[in-house]
Design a protein around this motif. Structure first.
Motif, PDB file in Angstrom:
ATOM      1  N   THR A  23      -3.654   7.388   2.920  1.00 26.21           N
ATOM      2  CA  THR A  23      -2.563   7.035   3.815  1.00 26.21           C
ATOM      3  C   THR A  23      -2.587   8.032   4.972  1.00 26.21           C
ATOM      4  O   THR A  23      -3.467   8.893   5.033  1.00 26.21           O
ATOM      5  CB  THR A  23      -1.192   7.096   3.100  1.00 26.21           C
ATOM      6  OG1 THR A  23      -0.905   8.450   2.756  1.00 26.21           O
ATOM      7  CG2 THR A  23      -1.158   6.208   1.864  1.00 26.21           C
ATOM      8  N   LEU A  63       7.184  12.598  -1.124  1.00 21.36           N
ATOM      9  CA  LEU A  63       7.490  11.211  -1.513  1.00 21.36           C
ATOM     10  C   LEU A  63       6.294  10.293  -1.275  1.00 21.36           C
ATOM     11  O   LEU A  63       5.995   9.430  -2.097  1.00 21.36           O
ATOM     12  CB  LEU A  63       8.713  10.707  -0.759  1.00 21.36           C
ATOM     13  CG  LEU A  63      10.039  11.312  -1.186  1.00 21.36           C
ATOM     14  CD1 LEU A  63      11.168  10.823  -0.278  1.00 21.36           C
ATOM     15  CD2 LEU A  63      10.341  10.988  -2.639  1.00 21.36           C
ATOM     16  N   GLU A  64       5.607  10.487  -0.150  1.00 17.39           N
ATOM     17  CA  GLU A  64       4.412   9.679   0.126  1.00 17.39           C
ATOM     18  C   GLU A  64       3.322   9.995  -0.899  1.00 17.39           C
ATOM     19  O   GLU A  64       2.643   9.088  -1.399  1.00 17.39           O
ATOM     20  CB  GLU A  64       3.915   9.961   1.547  1.00 17.39           C
ATOM     21  CG  GLU A  64       2.799   9.051   1.987  1.00 17.39           C
ATOM     22  CD  GLU A  64       2.428   9.243   3.452  1.00 17.39           C
ATOM     23  OE1 GLU A  64       1.267   8.965   3.792  1.00 17.39           O
ATOM     24  OE2 GLU A  64       3.285   9.666   4.266  1.00 17.39           O
ATOM     25  N   LEU A  66       3.760  11.094  -3.995  1.00 17.37           N
ATOM     26  CA  LEU A  66       4.144  10.493  -5.271  1.00 17.37           C
ATOM     27  C   LEU A  66       3.962   8.980  -5.269  1.00 17.37           C
ATOM     28  O   LEU A  66       3.622   8.386  -6.293  1.00 17.37           O
ATOM     29  CB  LEU A  66       5.579  10.873  -5.624  1.00 17.37           C
ATOM     30  CG  LEU A  66       5.773  12.339  -6.016  1.00 17.37           C
ATOM     31  CD1 LEU A  66       7.256  12.650  -6.185  1.00 17.37           C
ATOM     32  CD2 LEU A  66       5.005  12.673  -7.285  1.00 17.37           C
ATOM     33  N   SER A  67       4.150   8.346  -4.135  1.00 19.86           N
ATOM     34  CA  SER A  67       3.926   6.904  -4.030  1.00 19.86           C
ATOM     35  C   SER A  67       2.447   6.573  -4.249  1.00 19.86           C
ATOM     36  O   SER A  67       2.110   5.615  -4.952  1.00 19.86           O
ATOM     37  CB  SER A  67       4.397   6.409  -2.660  1.00 19.86           C
ATOM     38  OG  SER A  67       4.123   5.043  -2.510  1.00 19.86           O
ATOM     39  N   VAL A  68       1.570   7.365  -3.663  1.00 21.26           N
ATOM     40  CA  VAL A  68       0.125   7.165  -3.864  1.00 21.26           C
ATOM     41  C   VAL A  68      -0.235   7.424  -5.325  1.00 21.26           C
ATOM     42  O   VAL A  68      -0.968   6.635  -5.945  1.00 21.26           O
ATOM     43  CB  VAL A  68      -0.689   8.070  -2.908  1.00 21.26           C
ATOM     44  CG1 VAL A  68      -2.165   8.103  -3.303  1.00 21.26           C
ATOM     45  CG2 VAL A  68      -0.525   7.609  -1.470  1.00 21.26           C
ATOM     46  N   ARG A  70       1.635   7.150  -7.925  1.00 20.09           N
ATOM     47  CA  ARG A  70       2.185   6.032  -8.719  1.00 20.09           C
ATOM     48  C   ARG A  70       1.258   4.823  -8.672  1.00 20.09           C
ATOM     49  O   ARG A  70       0.953   4.217  -9.699  1.00 20.09           O
ATOM     50  CB  ARG A  70       3.570   5.673  -8.193  1.00 20.09           C
ATOM     51  CG  ARG A  70       4.232   4.535  -8.917  1.00 20.09           C
ATOM     52  CD  ARG A  70       5.627   4.254  -8.308  1.00 20.09           C
ATOM     53  NE  ARG A  70       6.142   3.015  -8.793  1.00 20.09           N
ATOM     54  CZ  ARG A  70       5.907   1.821  -8.234  1.00 20.09           C
ATOM     55  NH1 ARG A  70       5.178   1.723  -7.153  1.00 20.09           N
ATOM     56  NH2 ARG A  70       6.411   0.732  -8.757  1.00 20.09           N
ATOM     57  N   LYS A  71       0.780   4.479  -7.487  1.00 21.31           N
ATOM     58  CA  LYS A  71      -0.110   3.323  -7.325  1.00 21.31           C
ATOM     59  C   LYS A  71      -1.445   3.557  -8.028  1.00 21.31           C
ATOM     60  O   LYS A  71      -1.939   2.693  -8.761  1.00 21.31           O
ATOM     61  CB  LYS A  71      -0.310   3.044  -5.827  1.00 21.31           C
ATOM     62  CG  LYS A  71      -1.360   2.009  -5.509  1.00 21.31           C
ATOM     63  CD  LYS A  71      -0.948   0.612  -5.901  1.00 21.31           C
ATOM     64  CE  LYS A  71      -1.924  -0.411  -5.369  1.00 21.31           C
ATOM     65  NZ  LYS A  71      -2.555  -1.219  -6.403  1.00 21.31           N
TER      66      LYS A  71
END
Length: 109
Positions: A23, A63-64, A66-68, A70-71
């Motif tokens: 990202t 947060l970004e 952790l989003s990666v 998670r995916k």
């Protein structure tokens, strides 16, 4: 090993990596010397020393990140049935750059 392998080697392009997901602020890639059959590392592109030194203005990057994580963890779990997600702090943290491991399988070494 350099103090910050991720800035000095990976993000500088000196060490080529097999990217899993990227990202604007985060890079996830296959570990260059894996300890597990599936061993993915997720890092912020900005230097952040560790989870416990994270500054207030860096929470959006966390947060970004952790989003990666998670995916990627969901994809690994779907493909392999399970995974571990971990980070190291203090003396356990070899490279002084915030990073998380997404792992699956039995430890190789």
């Amino acid at each position: 090993m350099p103090e910050d392998f991720y800035c000095d080697e990976v993000l500088s392009g000196k060490t080529k990596v097999d990217i899993v997901m990227e990202t604007e602020n985060v890079l996830a890639y296959y570990h260059t010397k894996p300890y597990w059959p599936v061993h993915i590392v997720a890092i912020p592109k900005k230097h952040i020393h560790s989870l416990i030194t994270l500054e207030e203005g860096e929470q959006g990057i966390l947060l970004e990140l952790l989003s990666v994580i998670r995916k990627v963890a969901a994809d690994v779990t779907e493909e392999h049935g399970a995974c571990r997600v971990l980070t190291n702090l203090g003396e356990y943290q070899d490279s002084k750059h915030l990073h998380w491991h997404i792992l699956s399988g039995e430890k190789l070494r």
